[in-house]
Design a protein around this motif. Structure first.
Motif, PDB file in Angstrom:
ATOM      1  N   ILE A 233     119.956  78.919  49.073  1.00  0.00           N
ATOM      2  CA  ILE A 233     119.340  77.801  49.733  1.00  0.00           C
ATOM      3  C   ILE A 233     120.506  77.169  50.767  1.00  0.00           C
ATOM      4  O   ILE A 233     120.393  76.712  51.640  1.00  0.00           O
ATOM      5  N   PHE A 266     112.150  76.910  49.608  1.00  0.00           N
ATOM      6  CA  PHE A 266     112.986  75.827  50.218  1.00  0.00           C
ATOM      7  C   PHE A 266     112.632  74.498  49.957  1.00  0.00           C
ATOM      8  O   PHE A 266     113.454  73.631  49.297  1.00  0.00           O
ATOM      9  N   THR A 270     114.826  71.756  47.804  1.00  0.00           N
ATOM     10  CA  THR A 270     115.255  70.614  48.445  1.00  0.00           C
ATOM     11  C   THR A 270     114.501  69.521  48.293  1.00  0.00           C
ATOM     12  O   THR A 270     114.593  68.396  48.760  1.00  0.00           O
TER      13      THR A 270
END
Length: 284
Positions: A233, A266, A270
């Motif tokens: 990431i 992702f 996040t």
């Protein structure tokens, strides 16, 4: 902090937003005055810090070890380390914060700086190091042409000078797994885009998956699986921030055969899609 209390994970002294800048620099006083010159033990999941005390002092707690802060000292605080501070009121100094993506960009695995910089330590602030810190502090508030390039170069120089000073230090490895963690991180740099599982890394290191995860958690607060995903990431974040590559190109470069799956991974890590993450930083 009472025994068993939760250790909080912050980005930047309690701020929840990502660090979009190349480097962050502020005086010790800036936040300390707001917190009565004391910060409870916490960790920064994706940030490396260098704290320079010019005058005054206090105490720092690094993974439970208390160190006395003195004038003209520099504290190296690696990513993920549990740390806290109690400063004497009026302490003068600087705190330079680097996102993990900047370390990934600046540190070449073959040069061996990353394992050295992963050591928490209190060292004397050499004149050249102090000059670099002050140059960062002078450049950071501005918005002049080539600011990011200058800050990247200064940050790389700061990391190099800290690493050089740390090579003279012989810190004790409280976890007993420092060498294993160093080798794991070196392998991770080579194979994160190959999507190796914990078992693959453990096999390559000739240890059990349980032992590898135990050492990783002891040193960083995260299991090996978390470090593997975090490295992937981080590279995605770096590409989204510092390049104009399409999201699909970034996905393929990171070993994902399906950009949609990359976006889901992702987003889970996040809280934002890749496009939303990039847009938020550009808007900021």
């Amino acid at each position: 902090m009472t025994q068993g209390a939760q250790i909080l994970t912050y980005n930047l002294f309690g701020e929840s937003a990502d660090l979009p800048d190349v480097v962050h620099c502020e005086t010790i006083e800036t936040r300390s005055r707001l917190h009565d010159w004391e910060f409870a033990p916490h960790r920064h999941a994706r940030l490396h810090q260098a704290l320079f005390v010019e005058a005054g002092g206090g105490q720092a707690s690094l993974d439970g070890t208390v160190l006395d802060l003195r004038p003209m000292c520099l504290l190296n605080v690696p990513t993920g380390l549990v740390h806290g501070f109690r400063f004497a009121p009026g302490t003068v100094g600087l705190v330079v914060t680097l996102a993990a993506e900047i370390l990934d960009e600046s540190l070449h695995p073959a040069e061996g700086l990353r394992p050295v910089l992963s050591r928490p330590a209190l060292i004397d602030a050499e004149p050249a190091t102090v000059a670099t810190l002050r140059a960062i502090a002078a450049e950071h508030p501005g918005r002049g042409f080539a600011r990011a390039q200058i800050l990247r170069a200064l940050a790389g120089g700061l990391l190099g000078r800290i690493a050089r000073a740390l090579t003279g230090e012989q810190p004790e490895d409280a976890s007993g797994g420092g060498d294993l963690l160093d080798r794991f991180e070196a392998l991770l740099e080579s194979h994160y885009a190959d999507h190796w599982k914990v078992a693959d890394y453990a096999d390559a290191l000739a240890v059990s998956t349980t032992h590898l995860s135990r050492v990783a958690r002891s040193a960083t607060g995260r299991p090996a699986t978390g470090l593997i995903e975090e490295r992937l990431i981080r590279e995605a974040r770096r590409n989204l921030v510092y390049t104009n590559l399409p999201v699909s190109t970034i996905a393929y470069a990171l070993g994902f055969s399906d950009p949609a799956y990359f976006s889901r991974v992702f987003s889970r890590a996040t809280g934002l899609s890749p496009r939303a993450f990039r847009a938020r930083l550009q808007d900021g």
